[in-house]
Design a protein around this motif. Sequence first.
Motif, short mmCIF file in Angstrom:
data_model
loop_
_atom_site.label_atom_id
_atom_site.label_comp_id
_atom_site.label_asym_id
_atom_site.label_seq_id
_atom_site.Cartn_x
_atom_site.Cartn_y
_atom_site.Cartn_z
N ALA A 108 26.71 53.26 48.03
CA ALA A 108 27.35 52.10 48.65
C ALA A 108 26.62 50.80 48.36
O ALA A 108 27.22 49.72 48.46
N THR A 109 25.34 50.88 48.00
CA THR A 109 24.57 49.65 47.74
C THR A 109 25.18 48.89 46.57
O THR A 109 25.46 47.68 46.66
N ALA A 110 25.37 49.58 45.43
CA ALA A 110 25.92 48.92 44.25
C ALA A 110 27.36 48.48 44.50
O ALA A 110 27.79 47.43 44.01
N ILE A 111 28.11 49.26 45.25
CA ILE A 111 29.49 48.89 45.55
C ILE A 111 29.53 47.61 46.38
O ILE A 111 30.35 46.71 46.14
N GLU A 112 28.63 47.50 47.35
CA GLU A 112 28.56 46.27 48.14
C GLU A 112 28.15 45.09 47.28
O GLU A 112 28.68 43.98 47.41
N GLN A 113 27.21 45.31 46.37
CA GLN A 113 26.81 44.23 45.47
C GLN A 113 28.00 43.76 44.62
O GLN A 113 28.16 42.56 44.36
N CYS A 114 28.83 44.72 44.19
CA CYS A 114 29.96 44.37 43.35
C CYS A 114 31.12 43.76 44.13
O CYS A 114 32.08 43.27 43.53
N LEU A 115 31.05 43.77 45.44
CA LEU A 115 31.95 42.94 46.23
C LEU A 115 31.48 41.49 46.18
O LEU A 115 32.29 40.56 46.06
N HIS A 116 30.17 41.29 46.21
CA HIS A 116 29.63 39.93 46.18
C HIS A 116 29.80 39.27 44.82
O HIS A 116 30.18 38.10 44.73
N ASN A 117 29.53 40.02 43.73
CA ASN A 117 29.63 39.38 42.42
C ASN A 117 31.06 39.41 41.85
O ASN A 117 31.32 38.90 40.77
N GLY A 118 31.98 40.01 42.59
CA GLY A 118 33.39 39.97 42.21
C GLY A 118 33.84 41.07 41.27
O GLY A 118 35.01 41.11 40.87
N PHE A 119 32.96 42.01 40.90
CA PHE A 119 33.32 43.03 39.93
C PHE A 119 34.42 43.95 40.44
O PHE A 119 35.33 44.32 39.69
N LEU A 120 34.35 44.37 41.71
CA LEU A 120 35.36 45.28 42.23
C LEU A 120 36.73 44.61 42.26
O LEU A 120 37.74 45.22 41.88
#
Length: 465
Positions: A409-421
């Motif tokens: 979930a850490t990387a997934i949360e980061q990819c919410l912030h940087n817009g990747f998801l």
Amino acid sequence: MRWTLPKSVTEITPDVEKQYKGKHEPQKSLEPYLAAVAVLAELEQNDPEAKQIELLNGLSIWHARPARATEDQEETDIPAENLSLLLNVMCRHLARRNKLEGLFRRIRSVNCRWEMFDERLVSTNTVCMQRIASPVFPVFEDLLHFEEMFPFPSIPLLRVPYLVVTHPFTIVPEGQIGSGKIDIDESELMVREEVCFGEPGVDGDHAETSERHVGRLTYYREIRLAIASISPREMGAVLESRPVARVTFPDESPIGGSYYIHAGFEPDLKRPLFYPLSDRGAEIWPSIVIDGRKCRIALAEGPYELHTRIPGVVDAFDPDPLRSDRISEAWYLSYTAAKPEYLRYWLGTEQRSLGGERAEEIWGSYELETCPTDAPLVGVEHMFGRIGDLYPKDLPNRRELNFPTGLPATAIEQCLHNGFLEEALQTKIDCLRSEIEAVERVWIGARETHTQTLLDRWRQGSGEH
């Protein structure tokens, strides 16, 4: 409103009833309130998302809030609640921005099926697509055959190994199987490549062209984030589980390396897809690509070493691991809502390993930079080569995240912030729109031609011009 009891309460005893009698605290989950606000907003012809934000704006969860010195383990799982909220709001935003309801209606109006492994819509004379309105309402779907699925836009989050087996394999270049090639009519939108007939070359005439190698097969359940209806009036985040298979050969082997198996929907690799490639009978068998060559792959006879996630279960999975002990065959898909408890189970626990194979994380910077070309499409392939520069954008310090300890979930949360998801889901939506537009063009042209043919027949017969 009902009281949400602490997790330590496992039985309603007289003492528990006495302790909570007369209490009217609201339940701690935000989801029911957000759903109610959306329904009321639609009845009043207001923007549901704006009204939900208006509700959240008055809550501490929406603003910076002082951290407590400690968090009571009996309390609600706030990090998972936050992640569930973020995923649902993002998915609703994308659904509204892209008018997904209308896009789904267009798909349901034509006779087609979704080819999961190639991510494309295919016109067909067979009525096979399950045109469901929602995969999670009123019940969680867990018996949807992957060849009859509805193409809700989705991206992979995690791959969890369910079976690992070291076993001999037979490999045959597909061009050396069978004698005839079929020409596919582009207007039928079946496929854009030549395909050979024949079964995997394990016996008889094909024995001389086959190769035998010992490798390790890993059968995963890929957990994906999808956008779909979660109620009759609301879009949101849904978790999908689907089959993915990968085979790895040791470095000293002539074909050393790892390969994702196209059409590897069940662990034994014995069968082609149920629906042929075209209405003229070309079959799709499990295959891998070695040095640019498409090769059929099948299990060969010989000794093996087997590990299974569910004891004694080789070709099935648990579609709802939190609510049921029931298992389903490997070729089915399952869906659950992206609720906190499911996010915690799949993404907020330590990586699961089986037989020496770890769960495959997807959204870390390293994982994206080293993503194999034959892996299931992530949705940000157009960013490959620039991940190192784009990934750090807008990232808070890891220690400040809901999941700061390096869990999936850490990387997934980061990819919410940087817009990747969001970017990945938008890519999937754009591809789905292109697919239905292509199918519609052929369908509309054909139906109008056939309609005009009938009109001409009758008008000529009656002397009309």
